[in-house]
Scaffold this active site. Structure first.
Site, PDB file in Angstrom:
ATOM      1  N   PHE A 271      -5.665   5.259  -0.015  1.00 36.43           N
ATOM      2  CA  PHE A 271      -4.588   4.103  -0.258  1.00 36.43           C
ATOM      3  C   PHE A 271      -4.813   3.525  -1.786  1.00 36.43           C
ATOM      4  O   PHE A 271      -5.590   3.057  -2.124  1.00 36.43           O
ATOM      5  CB  PHE A 271      -5.118   3.160   0.776  1.00 36.43           C
TER       6      PHE A 271
ATOM      7  N   ILE B 135      -7.517  -0.142  10.118  1.00 35.13           N
ATOM      8  CA  ILE B 135      -8.723   0.673  10.115  1.00 35.13           C
ATOM      9  C   ILE B 135     -10.001   0.154   9.459  1.00 35.13           C
ATOM     10  O   ILE B 135      -9.855  -0.803   8.402  1.00 35.13           O
ATOM     11  CB  ILE B 135      -8.404   2.124   9.534  1.00 35.13           C
TER      12      ILE B 135
ATOM     13  N   PHE C  80       1.930   9.462   3.598  1.00 39.19           N
ATOM     14  CA  PHE C  80       2.391   9.500   5.148  1.00 39.19           C
ATOM     15  C   PHE C  80       2.840   7.917   5.408  1.00 39.19           C
ATOM     16  O   PHE C  80       3.479   7.871   6.540  1.00 39.19           O
ATOM     17  CB  PHE C  80       1.143   9.880   5.766  1.00 39.19           C
ATOM     18  N   ASP C  81       2.683   6.853   4.279  1.00 43.18           N
ATOM     19  CA  ASP C  81       3.220   5.522   4.852  1.00 43.18           C
ATOM     20  C   ASP C  81       3.243   4.729   3.469  1.00 43.18           C
ATOM     21  O   ASP C  81       2.385   5.125   2.485  1.00 43.18           O
ATOM     22  CB  ASP C  81       2.585   4.922   5.824  1.00 43.18           C
TER      23      ASP C  81
ATOM     24  N   TYR D 250      -8.976   7.330  10.834  1.00 43.01           N
ATOM     25  CA  TYR D 250      -8.569   7.487  11.952  1.00 43.01           C
ATOM     26  C   TYR D 250      -9.223   8.785  12.803  1.00 43.01           C
ATOM     27  O   TYR D 250      -9.000   8.952  13.993  1.00 43.01           O
ATOM     28  CB  TYR D 250      -7.054   8.155  12.160  1.00 43.01           C
TER      29      TYR D 250
ATOM     30  N   TYR E  38       0.779  -1.261   0.017  1.00 41.75           N
ATOM     31  CA  TYR E  38       0.057   0.116   0.020  1.00 41.75           C
ATOM     32  C   TYR E  38       0.850   1.339  -0.058  1.00 41.75           C
ATOM     33  O   TYR E  38       2.071   1.256   0.327  1.00 41.75           O
ATOM     34  CB  TYR E  38      -1.094  -0.123   1.170  1.00 41.75           C
TER      35      TYR E  38
END
Length: 157
Positions: free
Chosen positions: A130, A87, A67-68, A113, A57
């Site tokens: 994502f 999540i 962010f990731d 979140y 991802y």
């Protein structure tokens, strides 16, 4: 109906439609959106609730900030689908995906979140985007599927 009541109702409707327009232009969403970007020609194995899946991802905010990303690390995440280990947007958005399938998930804050976010990288109330690729289900990978079905021909080598 008096004038002030009409003005109040009109003001509320104007604010409502303005917030919808703002959400559309900012990339924010209120419901999970699933876009299938690639689906294999054959789908022998799909992800179901309770399956142990592996997913690559890249997570971004609506402004494009990454962010990731497991792609950059070369290490997909592994978890039990539908067990609340990730999540809610993932638990819902990856159901039914085939091994090798690529999906783009737009996840509203309520399935991500929430209002608290995940400081310092994810602000409260953030819509998350994502890009995902399902690379394994219960230990089975795309390579296993190709070997069993013989779908790979010499021109692809």
């Amino acid at each position: 109906m008096n004038f002030s009541y009409s003005v109040s109702v009109a003001s509320i409707l104007l604010l409502f439609f303005a917030s919808l327009a703002s959400a559309k232009t900012s990339g924010e969403v209120t419901e999970l959106r699933i876009g299938v970007k690639f689906k294999p020609q054959t789908c022998e194995v799909q992800a179901h609730k309770g399956d142990r899946i592996k997913v690559h991802y890249r997570g971004t905010l609506t402004d494009g900030t990454v962010f990731d990303s497991s792609f950059e690390r070369g290490d997909p995440i592994e978890f039990e689908l539908g067990a609340g280990q990730v999540i809610k947007g993932w638990d819902q958005g990856l159901l039914g995906a085939c091994i090798g399938e690529k999906r783009k998930l737009k996840i509203p804050a309520k399935l991500g979140y929430g209002d608290q976010g995940s400081p310092p990288t994810i602000p409260g109330g953030a819509t998350l985007i994502f890009e995902t690729e399902l690379v394994g289900v219960n230990g089975k990978t795309l390579n296993d599927e190709v070997e069993e079905t013989g779908d790979l021909d010499d021109t692809e080598l």
